[in-house]
Design an enzyme around this catalytic site. Structure first.
Site, PDB file in Angstrom:
ATOM      1  N   ASP A  12       0.786  -1.232   0.000  1.00  0.00           N
ATOM      2  CA  ASP A  12       0.000   0.000   0.000  1.00  0.00           C
ATOM      3  C   ASP A  12       0.814   1.276   0.000  1.00  0.00           C
ATOM      4  O   ASP A  12       0.313   2.332   0.371  1.00  0.00           O
ATOM      5  CB  ASP A  12      -0.910  -0.016   1.231  1.00  0.00           C
ATOM      6  CG  ASP A  12      -0.133  -0.267   2.514  1.00  0.00           C
ATOM      7  OD1 ASP A  12       1.087  -0.010   2.521  1.00  0.00           O
ATOM      8  OD2 ASP A  12      -0.739  -0.713   3.514  1.00  0.00           O
TER       9      ASP A  12
ATOM     10  N   ARG B   5       1.732   8.604   9.184  1.00  0.00           N
ATOM     11  CA  ARG B   5       1.393  10.005   8.883  1.00  0.00           C
ATOM     12  C   ARG B   5       0.257  10.525   9.755  1.00  0.00           C
ATOM     13  O   ARG B   5       0.264  11.663  10.181  1.00  0.00           O
ATOM     14  CB  ARG B   5       0.960  10.119   7.404  1.00  0.00           C
ATOM     15  CG  ARG B   5       2.078  10.441   6.468  1.00  0.00           C
ATOM     16  CD  ARG B   5       1.551  10.588   5.049  1.00  0.00           C
ATOM     17  NE  ARG B   5       2.540  11.214   4.204  1.00  0.00           N
ATOM     18  CZ  ARG B   5       3.702  10.648   3.849  1.00  0.00           C
ATOM     19  NH1 ARG B   5       4.021   9.442   4.269  1.00  0.00           N
ATOM     20  NH2 ARG B   5       4.545  11.307   3.076  1.00  0.00           N
TER      21      ARG B   5
ATOM     22  N   GLU C   8      -2.413   4.969   2.836  1.00  0.00           N
ATOM     23  CA  GLU C   8      -2.252   3.556   2.464  1.00  0.00           C
ATOM     24  C   GLU C   8      -3.569   2.871   2.097  1.00  0.00           C
ATOM     25  O   GLU C   8      -3.618   2.046   1.183  1.00  0.00           O
ATOM     26  CB  GLU C   8      -1.542   2.781   3.579  1.00  0.00           C
ATOM     27  CG  GLU C   8      -0.065   3.129   3.751  1.00  0.00           C
ATOM     28  CD  GLU C   8       0.192   4.387   4.571  1.00  0.00           C
ATOM     29  OE1 GLU C   8      -0.770   4.979   5.105  1.00  0.00           O
ATOM     30  OE2 GLU C   8       1.374   4.786   4.677  1.00  0.00           O
TER      31      GLU C   8
ATOM     32  N   HIS D 152       5.773   5.627  12.885  1.00  0.00           N
ATOM     33  CA  HIS D 152       6.028   6.484  11.718  1.00  0.00           C
ATOM     34  C   HIS D 152       4.773   6.913  10.971  1.00  0.00           C
ATOM     35  O   HIS D 152       4.867   7.636   9.974  1.00  0.00           O
ATOM     36  CB  HIS D 152       6.929   5.741  10.715  1.00  0.00           C
ATOM     37  CG  HIS D 152       6.248   4.583  10.052  1.00  0.00           C
ATOM     38  ND1 HIS D 152       5.448   4.744   8.954  1.00  0.00           N
ATOM     39  CD2 HIS D 152       6.216   3.280  10.353  1.00  0.00           C
ATOM     40  CE1 HIS D 152       4.975   3.550   8.592  1.00  0.00           C
ATOM     41  NE2 HIS D 152       5.422   2.654   9.432  1.00  0.00           N
TER      42      HIS D 152
ATOM     43  N   HIS E 164      12.548   6.120  13.099  1.00  0.00           N
ATOM     44  CA  HIS E 164      12.364   6.236  11.644  1.00  0.00           C
ATOM     45  C   HIS E 164      12.996   7.543  11.154  1.00  0.00           C
ATOM     46  O   HIS E 164      12.979   8.550  11.868  1.00  0.00           O
ATOM     47  CB  HIS E 164      10.855   6.224  11.371  1.00  0.00           C
ATOM     48  CG  HIS E 164      10.464   6.057   9.934  1.00  0.00           C
ATOM     49  ND1 HIS E 164      10.670   7.025   8.984  1.00  0.00           N
ATOM     50  CD2 HIS E 164       9.870   5.026   9.289  1.00  0.00           C
ATOM     51  CE1 HIS E 164      10.208   6.612   7.806  1.00  0.00           C
ATOM     52  NE2 HIS E 164       9.722   5.388   7.967  1.00  0.00           N
TER      53      HIS E 164
ATOM     54  N   GLU F 114       0.247  -9.104  -0.979  1.00  0.00           N
ATOM     55  CA  GLU F 114      -0.406  -8.563   0.236  1.00  0.00           C
ATOM     56  C   GLU F 114      -1.668  -7.792  -0.155  1.00  0.00           C
ATOM     57  O   GLU F 114      -1.864  -6.613   0.197  1.00  0.00           O
ATOM     58  CB  GLU F 114       0.548  -7.674   1.065  1.00  0.00           C
ATOM     59  CG  GLU F 114       0.079  -7.487   2.497  1.00  0.00           C
ATOM     60  CD  GLU F 114       0.973  -6.554   3.319  1.00  0.00           C
ATOM     61  OE1 GLU F 114       0.817  -5.331   3.241  1.00  0.00           O
ATOM     62  OE2 GLU F 114       1.846  -7.077   4.036  1.00  0.00           O
TER      63      GLU F 114
HETATM   64  C1  UD1 Z   1       6.456   5.208   3.750  1.00  0.00           C
HETATM   65  C2  UD1 Z   1       5.098   4.721   3.254  1.00  0.00           C
HETATM   66  C3  UD1 Z   1       4.339   3.993   4.329  1.00  0.00           C
HETATM   67  C4  UD1 Z   1       5.187   2.908   4.951  1.00  0.00           C
HETATM   68  C5  UD1 Z   1       6.497   3.508   5.429  1.00  0.00           C
HETATM   69  C6  UD1 Z   1       7.383   2.428   5.971  1.00  0.00           C
HETATM   70  C7  UD1 Z   1       3.910   6.090   1.617  1.00  0.00           C
HETATM   71  C8  UD1 Z   1       3.026   7.259   1.388  1.00  0.00           C
HETATM   72  N1  UD1 Z   1       4.279   5.878   2.859  1.00  0.00           N
HETATM   73  O1  UD1 Z   1       6.210   6.222   4.723  1.00  0.00           O
HETATM   74  O2  UD1 Z   1       3.174   3.401   3.766  1.00  0.00           O
HETATM   75  O3  UD1 Z   1       4.476   2.352   6.027  1.00  0.00           O
HETATM   76  O4  UD1 Z   1       7.160   4.125   4.320  1.00  0.00           O
HETATM   77  O5  UD1 Z   1       8.450   2.948   6.693  1.00  0.00           O
HETATM   78  O6  UD1 Z   1       4.258   5.397   0.692  1.00  0.00           O
HETATM   79  N2  UD1 Z   1      13.743   9.090   4.943  1.00  0.00           N
HETATM   80  C9  UD1 Z   1      15.116   9.102   4.854  1.00  0.00           C
HETATM   81  N3  UD1 Z   1      15.745   7.908   4.563  1.00  0.00           N
HETATM   82  C10 UD1 Z   1      15.071   6.754   4.390  1.00  0.00           C
HETATM   83  C11 UD1 Z   1      13.686   6.761   4.484  1.00  0.00           C
HETATM   84  C12 UD1 Z   1      13.023   7.939   4.748  1.00  0.00           C
HETATM   85  O7  UD1 Z   1      15.755  10.119   5.033  1.00  0.00           O
HETATM   86  O8  UD1 Z   1      15.714   5.718   4.156  1.00  0.00           O
HETATM   87  C13 UD1 Z   1      13.048  10.376   5.231  1.00  0.00           C
HETATM   88  C14 UD1 Z   1      13.106  11.351   4.058  1.00  0.00           C
HETATM   89  O9  UD1 Z   1      13.196  12.644   4.566  1.00  0.00           O
HETATM   90  C15 UD1 Z   1      11.734  11.146   3.407  1.00  0.00           C
HETATM   91  C16 UD1 Z   1      10.856  10.900   4.631  1.00  0.00           C
HETATM   92  O10 UD1 Z   1      11.673  10.109   5.483  1.00  0.00           O
HETATM   93  O11 UD1 Z   1      11.353  12.300   2.697  1.00  0.00           O
HETATM   94  C17 UD1 Z   1       9.535  10.260   4.372  1.00  0.00           C
HETATM   95  O12 UD1 Z   1       9.657   9.074   3.611  1.00  0.00           O
HETATM   96  P1  UD1 Z   1       8.344   8.573   2.804  1.00  0.00           P
HETATM   97  O13 UD1 Z   1       8.675   7.312   2.088  1.00  0.00           O
HETATM   98  O14 UD1 Z   1       7.790   9.692   1.976  1.00  0.00           O
HETATM   99  O15 UD1 Z   1       7.291   8.300   3.929  1.00  0.00           O
HETATM  100  P2  UD1 Z   1       7.296   7.285   5.149  1.00  0.00           P
HETATM  101  O16 UD1 Z   1       6.678   8.014   6.278  1.00  0.00           O
HETATM  102  O17 UD1 Z   1       8.622   6.681   5.309  1.00  0.00           O
HETATM  103  N1  UDP Z   2      12.148  -2.912  10.893  1.00  0.00           N
HETATM  104  C1  UDP Z   2      13.538  -2.930  10.711  1.00  0.00           C
HETATM  105  N2  UDP Z   2      14.316  -2.055  11.418  1.00  0.00           N
HETATM  106  C2  UDP Z   2      13.785  -1.153  12.290  1.00  0.00           C
HETATM  107  C3  UDP Z   2      12.376  -1.126  12.454  1.00  0.00           C
HETATM  108  C4  UDP Z   2      11.599  -2.010  11.726  1.00  0.00           C
HETATM  109  O1  UDP Z   2      14.053  -3.732   9.933  1.00  0.00           O
HETATM  110  O2  UDP Z   2      14.542  -0.390  12.898  1.00  0.00           O
HETATM  111  C5  UDP Z   2      11.313  -3.837  10.091  1.00  0.00           C
HETATM  112  C6  UDP Z   2      10.246  -4.603  10.840  1.00  0.00           C
HETATM  113  O3  UDP Z   2      10.731  -5.824  11.350  1.00  0.00           O
HETATM  114  C7  UDP Z   2       9.175  -4.790   9.772  1.00  0.00           C
HETATM  115  C8  UDP Z   2       9.340  -3.574   8.887  1.00  0.00           C
HETATM  116  O4  UDP Z   2      10.612  -3.019   9.177  1.00  0.00           O
HETATM  117  O5  UDP Z   2       9.443  -5.931   8.958  1.00  0.00           O
HETATM  118  C9  UDP Z   2       8.257  -2.588   9.167  1.00  0.00           C
HETATM  119  O6  UDP Z   2       8.537  -1.379   8.542  1.00  0.00           O
HETATM  120  P1  UDP Z   2       7.755  -0.046   8.876  1.00  0.00           P
HETATM  121  O7  UDP Z   2       7.250  -0.102  10.265  1.00  0.00           O
HETATM  122  O8  UDP Z   2       8.662   1.070   8.497  1.00  0.00           O
HETATM  123  O9  UDP Z   2       6.566  -0.052   7.828  1.00  0.00           O
HETATM  124  P2  UDP Z   2       5.081  -0.668   7.831  1.00  0.00           P
HETATM  125  O10 UDP Z   2       5.162  -2.118   8.068  1.00  0.00           O
HETATM  126  O11 UDP Z   2       4.301   0.069   8.873  1.00  0.00           O
HETATM  127  O12 UDP Z   2       4.584  -0.325   6.466  1.00  0.00           O
END
Ligand code: UD1
Ligand code: UDP
Length: 385
Positions: A95, A220, A131, A218, A251, A117
């Site tokens: 999602d 939104r 999502e 994490h 995160h 999924e």
């Molecule tokens: C995204 C997904 C969410 C998922 C989550 C898992 C969308 C809209 N959201 O949310 O469904 O549950 O990932 O973690 O698709 N950033 C870094 N380095 C990284 C990752 C993120 O710096 O490796 C920072 C950046 O500033 C980036 C921000 O996090 O702009 C947000 O990342 P983004 O993928 O837009 O949203 P998530 O909240 O991570």
């Molecule tokens: N996870 C990880 N390192 C961390 C925190 C989470 O590898 O520091 C793994 C966790 O075991 C799970 C996945 O990341 O498999 C979940 O990711 P996240 O919570 O970012 O996204 P969501 O599942 O909510 O989309």
């Protein structure tokens, strides 16, 4: 058959990694791994643990990106990639915006989409945001729906998806989890770089003699007031239970980093650390006393390890473990979080009632069912893009 697997964030990478391995081991598949780089560091951590080298990397992450940035970059990037590589089928997961935009790009070009999924629903497009919207749209355009559980299949049937397009496979996260656990059970596990780093640099207490709560967050919909309430709860708990450790890999999203670091740094029993490599995270999950999270994937993994989970959300699309009693919803609400964790720390019978090991989300064989279904599918060769 040319199979393109597309993903971009940490959870998608973890859940797609076993599929990448299985597709690459299938001789009749020509497997192309395309990452969008929606996450950069957190995606790369997973690629390294699972030893995956993408064939294509859109590398699109921008610090502080919004939904417009990610959606437009994936959509435009995928248009060119799909036209160049002409896959017969595109696999997306779950999602995220990567999954939604990649599925939409494939749909625009008439390429069949396999949704891994599939069928998870809260039926409220505002939660989780965006999502729920993303997965409903993918559900509309997908040709093949790989539903992890019986109830997710029911959701799809209820939306009119033909039964022959739905395959109940289990969730691939359990395949990934079992794969990592097997590696952690080998005798040189403690020498693995991620575990060594965790134990020597990131945590400064003895894991075996301290009870600890493992925390992630994490979503939104929790930005702003939600994170203020979550941090307040963690602070109150850390003060009330000085001998319990609170471990929080934070995160990288700036909307999470800022409040967490501002509000709960500097407590002797709160450990704010960098996001962990999956292997190190599973190592901690196995040893945690309680899990406090708003994550989707962790709600699926923790029951396999018999860990009580308090979920900081109002609704969940993963009702199976709630029904089984190992997961409880507490919202992003200070009072509920403090009460829920305090009860588990103080009341042994309440703890034992939630600490049941079970696998409602899969048996670790999801990817072989997915590969089997894709191999048998009658997919016309895609030559006229
Ligand atoms: C995204 C997904 C969410 C998922 C989550 C898992 C969308 C809209 N959201 O949310 O469904 O549950 O990932 O973690 O698709 N950033 C870094 N380095 C990284 C990752 C993120 O710096 O490796 C920072 C950046 O500033 C980036 C921000 O996090 O702009 C947000 O990342 P983004 O993928 O837009 O949203 P998530 O909240 O991570
Ligand atoms: N996870 C990880 N390192 C961390 C925190 C989470 O590898 O520091 C793994 C966790 O075991 C799970 C996945 O990341 O498999 C979940 O990711 P996240 O919570 O970012 O996204 P969501 O599942 O909510 O989309």
């Amino acid at each position: 058959m040319k199979v393109m697997i597309v993903f971009g964030t940490r959870p998608e990478a973890i859940k797609m990694a076993p599929l990448v391995h299985a597709c690459k081991a299938t001789p009749e598949f020509d497997t192309i791994v395309c990452v969008t780089g929606q996450h950069r560091q957190m995606l790369d951590q997973v690629l390294e643990i699972f030893d995956i080298q993408p064939d294509i990397d859109l590398d699109l992450m921008k610090a502080g990106q919004d939904l417009f940035d990610v959606t437009s970059s994936v959509l435009l990037g995928m248009r060119d990639i799909l036209k160049t590589h002409k896959p017969d089928i595109v696999c997306v997961h779950g999602d995220t915006t990567t999954a939604y935009a990649a599925a939409t790009a494939a749909f625009y070009l008439g390429i069949p989409v396999a949704h891994i999924e599939a069928g998870l629903r809260t039926h409220d497009v505002q939660s989780p945001f965006p999502e729920e919207f993303n997965r409903q749209v993918i559900g509309k355009v997908a040709t093949f729906h790989f539903a992890p559980t019986a109830s997710t299949r029911e959701n799809l049937l209820g939306e009119g998806v033909p039964a022959e397009r739905i395959f109940v496979t289990g969730n691939t996260v359990i395949d990934a989890l079992f794969w990592v656990i097997a590696r952690l059970e080998t005798k040189d596990a403690l020498q693995r770089p991620s575990i060594n780093r965790l134990l020597t640099e990131q945590l400064h207490f003895d894991l075996s003699s301290n009870r600890f709560v493992l925390i992630t967050g994490h979503r939104r919909e929790n930005f702003g007031q939600g994170f203020l309430s979550i941090c307040e709860a963690i602070k109150q708990l850390a003060i009330a239970f000085p001998s319990v450790q609170f471990v929080y890999p934070v995160h990288l999203n700036p909307n999470v980093q800022a409040p967490v670091k501002d509000l709960i740094s500097g407590h002797q029993n709160i450990h704010l650390i960098e996001p962990l490599e999956y292997e190190a995270f599973v190592y901690l999950l196995k040893r945690a006393y309680i899990v406090l999270t708003d994550s989707g994937g962790i709600q699926e993994e923790a029951p396999s390890l018999g860990k009580p989970v308090l979920v900081m959300r109002e609704v969940t699309e993963r009702p199976e473990a709630v029904t089984a009693g190992t997961v409880k919803l507490v919202g992003a609400n200070t009072e509920n979080i403090v009460k829920g964790i305090s009860t588990l720390l103080c009341d042994e019978s309440a703890y034992q009632a939630m600490a049941l090991a079970h696998n409602p989300y899969g048996d670790g064989k999801a990817v072989s069912r997915i590969v089997d279904a894709i191999s048998r599918a009658q997919i016309p060769k895609n030559s006229d893009l």
